[in-house]
Motif scaffolding. Sequence first.
Motif, PDB file in Angstrom:
ATOM      1  N   THR A   1       0.833  -1.204   0.000  1.00 60.83           N
ATOM      2  CA  THR A   1       0.000   0.000   0.000  1.00 60.83           C
ATOM      3  C   THR A   1       0.871   1.258   0.000  1.00 60.83           C
ATOM      4  O   THR A   1       0.588   2.221  -0.715  1.00 60.83           O
ATOM      5  CB  THR A   1      -0.955  -0.004   1.212  1.00 60.83           C
ATOM      6  OG1 THR A   1      -1.804  -1.148   1.103  1.00 60.83           O
ATOM      7  CG2 THR A   1      -1.795   1.254   1.270  1.00 60.83           C
ATOM      8  N   GLY A   2       1.938   1.241   0.779  1.00 61.26           N
ATOM      9  CA  GLY A   2       2.863   2.380   0.809  1.00 61.26           C
ATOM     10  C   GLY A   2       3.533   2.602  -0.536  1.00 61.26           C
ATOM     11  O   GLY A   2       3.671   3.739  -0.994  1.00 61.26           O
ATOM     12  N   ALA A   3       3.939   1.521  -1.183  1.00 62.65           N
ATOM     13  CA  ALA A   3       4.576   1.636  -2.496  1.00 62.65           C
ATOM     14  C   ALA A   3       3.599   2.194  -3.530  1.00 62.65           C
ATOM     15  O   ALA A   3       3.953   3.064  -4.325  1.00 62.65           O
ATOM     16  CB  ALA A   3       5.119   0.285  -2.943  1.00 62.65           C
ATOM     17  N   LYS A   4       2.364   1.712  -3.497  1.00 65.22           N
ATOM     18  CA  LYS A   4       1.344   2.206  -4.432  1.00 65.22           C
ATOM     19  C   LYS A   4       1.048   3.689  -4.190  1.00 65.22           C
ATOM     20  O   LYS A   4       0.864   4.449  -5.141  1.00 65.22           O
ATOM     21  CB  LYS A   4       0.060   1.392  -4.301  1.00 65.22           C
ATOM     22  CG  LYS A   4       0.166   0.008  -4.897  1.00 65.22           C
ATOM     23  CD  LYS A   4      -1.153  -0.741  -4.714  1.00 65.22           C
ATOM     24  CE  LYS A   4      -1.090  -2.136  -5.274  1.00 65.22           C
ATOM     25  NZ  LYS A   4      -2.375  -2.843  -5.096  1.00 65.22           N
ATOM     26  N   ALA A   5       0.997   4.085  -2.927  1.00 62.76           N
ATOM     27  CA  ALA A   5       0.744   5.494  -2.602  1.00 62.76           C
ATOM     28  C   ALA A   5       1.881   6.377  -3.111  1.00 62.76           C
ATOM     29  O   ALA A   5       1.642   7.467  -3.641  1.00 62.76           O
ATOM     30  CB  ALA A   5       0.571   5.662  -1.093  1.00 62.76           C
ATOM     31  N   ALA A   6       3.109   5.898  -2.982  1.00 63.55           N
ATOM     32  CA  ALA A   6       4.259   6.669  -3.478  1.00 63.55           C
ATOM     33  C   ALA A   6       4.188   6.829  -4.990  1.00 63.55           C
ATOM     34  O   ALA A   6       4.443   7.917  -5.523  1.00 63.55           O
ATOM     35  CB  ALA A   6       5.562   5.985  -3.067  1.00 63.55           C
ATOM     36  N   LEU A   7       3.832   5.761  -5.693  1.00 64.35           N
ATOM     37  CA  LEU A   7       3.700   5.845  -7.151  1.00 64.35           C
ATOM     38  C   LEU A   7       2.566   6.782  -7.559  1.00 64.35           C
ATOM     39  O   LEU A   7       2.692   7.542  -8.522  1.00 64.35           O
ATOM     40  CB  LEU A   7       3.484   4.457  -7.752  1.00 64.35           C
ATOM     41  CG  LEU A   7       4.706   3.555  -7.750  1.00 64.35           C
ATOM     42  CD1 LEU A   7       4.326   2.167  -8.259  1.00 64.35           C
ATOM     43  CD2 LEU A   7       5.824   4.145  -8.604  1.00 64.35           C
ATOM     44  N   ALA A   8       1.467   6.742  -6.829  1.00 65.25           N
ATOM     45  CA  ALA A   8       0.349   7.648  -7.116  1.00 65.25           C
ATOM     46  C   ALA A   8       0.771   9.104  -6.909  1.00 65.25           C
ATOM     47  O   ALA A   8       0.375   9.991  -7.681  1.00 65.25           O
ATOM     48  CB  ALA A   8      -0.848   7.303  -6.241  1.00 65.25           C
ATOM     49  N   HIS A   9       1.574   9.339  -5.896  1.00 66.34           N
ATOM     50  CA  HIS A   9       2.084  10.692  -5.634  1.00 66.34           C
ATOM     51  C   HIS A   9       2.970  11.166  -6.792  1.00 66.34           C
ATOM     52  O   HIS A   9       2.827  12.290  -7.276  1.00 66.34           O
ATOM     53  CB  HIS A   9       2.858  10.686  -4.317  1.00 66.34           C
ATOM     54  CG  HIS A   9       3.421  12.008  -3.941  1.00 66.34           C
ATOM     55  ND1 HIS A   9       2.651  13.091  -3.577  1.00 66.34           N
ATOM     56  CD2 HIS A   9       4.705  12.434  -3.883  1.00 66.34           C
ATOM     57  CE1 HIS A   9       3.429  14.109  -3.310  1.00 66.34           C
ATOM     58  NE2 HIS A   9       4.676  13.746  -3.484  1.00 66.34           N
ATOM     59  N   ILE A  10       3.848  10.292  -7.259  1.00 65.10           N
ATOM     60  CA  ILE A  10       4.721  10.632  -8.390  1.00 65.10           C
ATOM     61  C   ILE A  10       3.876  10.906  -9.633  1.00 65.10           C
ATOM     62  O   ILE A  10       4.135  11.863 -10.374  1.00 65.10           O
ATOM     63  CB  ILE A  10       5.750   9.512  -8.635  1.00 65.10           C
ATOM     64  CG1 ILE A  10       6.734   9.438  -7.466  1.00 65.10           C
ATOM     65  CG2 ILE A  10       6.493   9.718  -9.956  1.00 65.10           C
ATOM     66  CD1 ILE A  10       7.585   8.184  -7.447  1.00 65.10           C
ATOM     67  N   GLU A  11       2.861  10.089  -9.858  1.00 69.32           N
ATOM     68  CA  GLU A  11       1.984  10.283 -11.016  1.00 69.32           C
ATOM     69  C   GLU A  11       1.272  11.634 -10.943  1.00 69.32           C
ATOM     70  O   GLU A  11       1.181  12.360 -11.935  1.00 69.32           O
ATOM     71  CB  GLU A  11       0.963   9.156 -11.099  1.00 69.32           C
ATOM     72  CG  GLU A  11       0.031   9.298 -12.291  1.00 69.32           C
ATOM     73  CD  GLU A  11      -1.004   8.203 -12.368  1.00 69.32           C
ATOM     74  OE1 GLU A  11      -1.471   7.947 -13.490  1.00 69.32           O
ATOM     75  OE2 GLU A  11      -1.347   7.609 -11.335  1.00 69.32           O
ATOM     76  N   ALA A  12       0.775  11.991  -9.767  1.00 66.68           N
ATOM     77  CA  ALA A  12       0.083  13.274  -9.600  1.00 66.68           C
ATOM     78  C   ALA A  12       1.036  14.444  -9.843  1.00 66.68           C
ATOM     79  O   ALA A  12       0.675  15.421 -10.515  1.00 66.68           O
ATOM     80  CB  ALA A  12      -0.523  13.370  -8.203  1.00 66.68           C
ATOM     81  N   LEU A  13       2.247  14.353  -9.322  1.00 65.08           N
ATOM     82  CA  LEU A  13       3.234  15.408  -9.556  1.00 65.08           C
ATOM     83  C   LEU A  13       3.565  15.536 -11.043  1.00 65.08           C
ATOM     84  O   LEU A  13       3.699  16.641 -11.573  1.00 65.08           O
ATOM     85  CB  LEU A  13       4.514  15.135  -8.764  1.00 65.08           C
ATOM     86  CG  LEU A  13       4.425  15.254  -7.248  1.00 65.08           C
ATOM     87  CD1 LEU A  13       5.735  14.803  -6.608  1.00 65.08           C
ATOM     88  CD2 LEU A  13       4.078  16.674  -6.832  1.00 65.08           C
TER      89      LEU A  13
END
Length: 82
Positions: free
Chosen positions: A49-61
């Motif tokens: 879940t943490g890894a997915k959240a980090a990727l989602a953050h990168i995608e949003a940026l």
Amino acid sequence: MHTQDGLAQIREQCAQELPKRIEDAFAMYRRYISEPPPDDPKLFSAYQTGAKAALAHIEALTKLARWAEPVGGSVNDDVSGD
């Protein structure tokens, strides 16, 4: 300040700041996934879940960075990235 002027200012700030923020977020993600995931199923789920959240953050940026950059001489109003 007019809305368009404020929006242009935000886009300029995003265009200046986001490349470094994306780089930093990706570096943190790489550090996070460099450790082996836990064996315990609950801890593994939290890790994933943490890894997915980090990727989602990168995608949003990244989407914001694309929105902030001029496209063909005019700014891109589509923040969806699609």
